[in-house]
Design an enzyme around this catalytic site. Sequence first.
Site, PDB file in Angstrom:
ATOM      1  N   GLY A 144       0.874  -1.164   0.000  1.00 41.74           N
ATOM      2  CA  GLY A 144       0.000   0.000   0.000  1.00 41.74           C
ATOM      3  C   GLY A 144       0.912   1.214   0.000  1.00 41.74           C
ATOM      4  N   GLU A 145       0.688   2.089   0.930  1.00 47.02           N
ATOM      5  CA  GLU A 145       1.513   3.302   1.030  1.00 47.02           C
ATOM      6  C   GLU A 145       2.081   3.328   2.446  1.00 47.02           C
ATOM      7  OE1 GLU A 145       3.481   6.636   0.547  1.00 47.02           O
ATOM      8  OE2 GLU A 145       1.905   6.661   2.069  1.00 47.02           O
ATOM      9  N   SER A 146       3.391   3.143   2.542  1.00 44.17           N
ATOM     10  CA  SER A 146       3.975   2.891   3.863  1.00 44.17           C
ATOM     11  C   SER A 146       3.840   4.089   4.807  1.00 44.17           C
ATOM     12  CB  SER A 146       5.434   2.457   3.731  1.00 44.17           C
ATOM     13  OG  SER A 146       6.171   3.410   3.005  1.00 44.17           O
TER      14      SER A 146
ATOM     15  N   CYS B 107       6.064  -5.461   0.279  1.00 40.72           N
ATOM     16  CA  CYS B 107       6.244  -4.135  -0.334  1.00 40.72           C
ATOM     17  C   CYS B 107       6.209  -3.027   0.727  1.00 40.72           C
ATOM     18  CB  CYS B 107       5.221  -3.949  -1.452  1.00 40.72           C
ATOM     19  SG  CYS B 107       5.755  -2.719  -2.649  1.00 40.72           S
TER      20      CYS B 107
ATOM     21  N   ARG C 278      13.091   3.227  -0.608  1.00 34.27           N
ATOM     22  CA  ARG C 278      11.714   3.364  -1.109  1.00 34.27           C
ATOM     23  C   ARG C 278      11.687   3.772  -2.569  1.00 34.27           C
ATOM     24  NH1 ARG C 278       7.715   6.914   2.348  1.00 34.27           N
ATOM     25  NH2 ARG C 278       6.302   6.252   0.706  1.00 34.27           N
TER      26      ARG C 278
ATOM     27  N   ILE D 190       5.230  -3.246  -7.772  1.00 31.71           N
ATOM     28  CA  ILE D 190       4.502  -1.987  -7.976  1.00 31.71           C
ATOM     29  C   ILE D 190       5.160  -0.896  -7.137  1.00 31.71           C
ATOM     30  CG2 ILE D 190       2.265  -0.815  -7.806  1.00 31.71           C
ATOM     31  CD1 ILE D 190       0.978  -3.643  -7.769  1.00 31.71           C
ATOM     32  N   ARG D 191       5.861  -0.031  -7.793  1.00 34.54           N
ATOM     33  CA  ARG D 191       6.558   1.056  -7.079  1.00 34.54           C
ATOM     34  C   ARG D 191       7.274   0.491  -5.843  1.00 34.54           C
ATOM     35  NH1 ARG D 191       4.608   6.476  -4.679  1.00 34.54           N
ATOM     36  NH2 ARG D 191       6.326   7.731  -5.421  1.00 34.54           N
TER      37      ARG D 191
ATOM     38  N   HIS E 266       4.341  -8.541  -4.706  1.00 35.25           N
ATOM     39  CA  HIS E 266       2.982  -8.762  -4.180  1.00 35.25           C
ATOM     40  C   HIS E 266       2.475 -10.169  -4.510  1.00 35.25           C
ATOM     41  CE1 HIS E 266       1.764  -4.563  -3.217  1.00 35.25           C
ATOM     42  NE2 HIS E 266       2.754  -4.294  -4.031  1.00 35.25           N
TER      43      HIS E 266
ATOM     44  N   GLU F 293       0.014 -11.706  -3.380  1.00 33.27           N
ATOM     45  CA  GLU F 293      -1.456 -11.788  -3.296  1.00 33.27           C
ATOM     46  C   GLU F 293      -2.123 -11.452  -4.631  1.00 33.27           C
ATOM     47  OE1 GLU F 293       0.405  -9.414  -2.274  1.00 33.27           O
ATOM     48  OE2 GLU F 293      -0.539  -7.466  -2.588  1.00 33.27           O
TER      49      GLU F 293
END
Length: 203
Positions: A46-48, A78, A105, A134-135, A170, A172
Amino acid sequence: MHVGVLALQGDVIEHRRVLDALGAHPLEVRTAADLERVDGLIIPGGESTTIGKLMVKYGLDLAVPERARAGMPVYGTCAGMILLARTVRGGEPPLLRLMDITVVRNAYGRQVDSFEADLDVPALGPPPMRAVFIRAPVLEAAGPGVEVLASLDGRPVLVREGHLLASSFHPELVPDDRVHRLFLEMIRASARRGEGLPGSRRE
Ligand code: GLN
């Protein structure tokens, strides 16, 4: 066995689906009280920065390390790997500092540079695993206690340190549940040792 998925932001439903299919009874974790009910925890991508701020707000920045130090298995994917790292470059200061790894990051590039790759993961056997980045953070350095389970272009992308697991990709998002199965096996092993339960802190 109940496996917690930290449900503050990010890929929560996707991890729940995989765990459900494996019969692992996923529970969403938002508070320290939720955490008491699980035998292991996945910190999703997600967004850490966002996930970290919410963890602090709900006291999970303290509760998760306390359970992890008592032996509860934790798997960070991630953004989750960023939150587990002892050293973080290119963003907020490290939060949980549980794993002896240094991550940078967004070092694989911007959102448009997201990519997929086939990974050989000897611990999981053949065939290679399709991995979605993803990023993603780059895992720049790992301490001597960290086992590298898979690498891409010479950089570790799946690592284990005792009962802690982290990936920059990821699992999942692909129809291959082998990394989740590996994590469930780590939880069973921790339960057999009698570790990881609330109050079983090792001094
Ligand atoms: N770029 C995100 C971060 O730094 C991580 C991306 C992800 O989890 N897919 O938090």
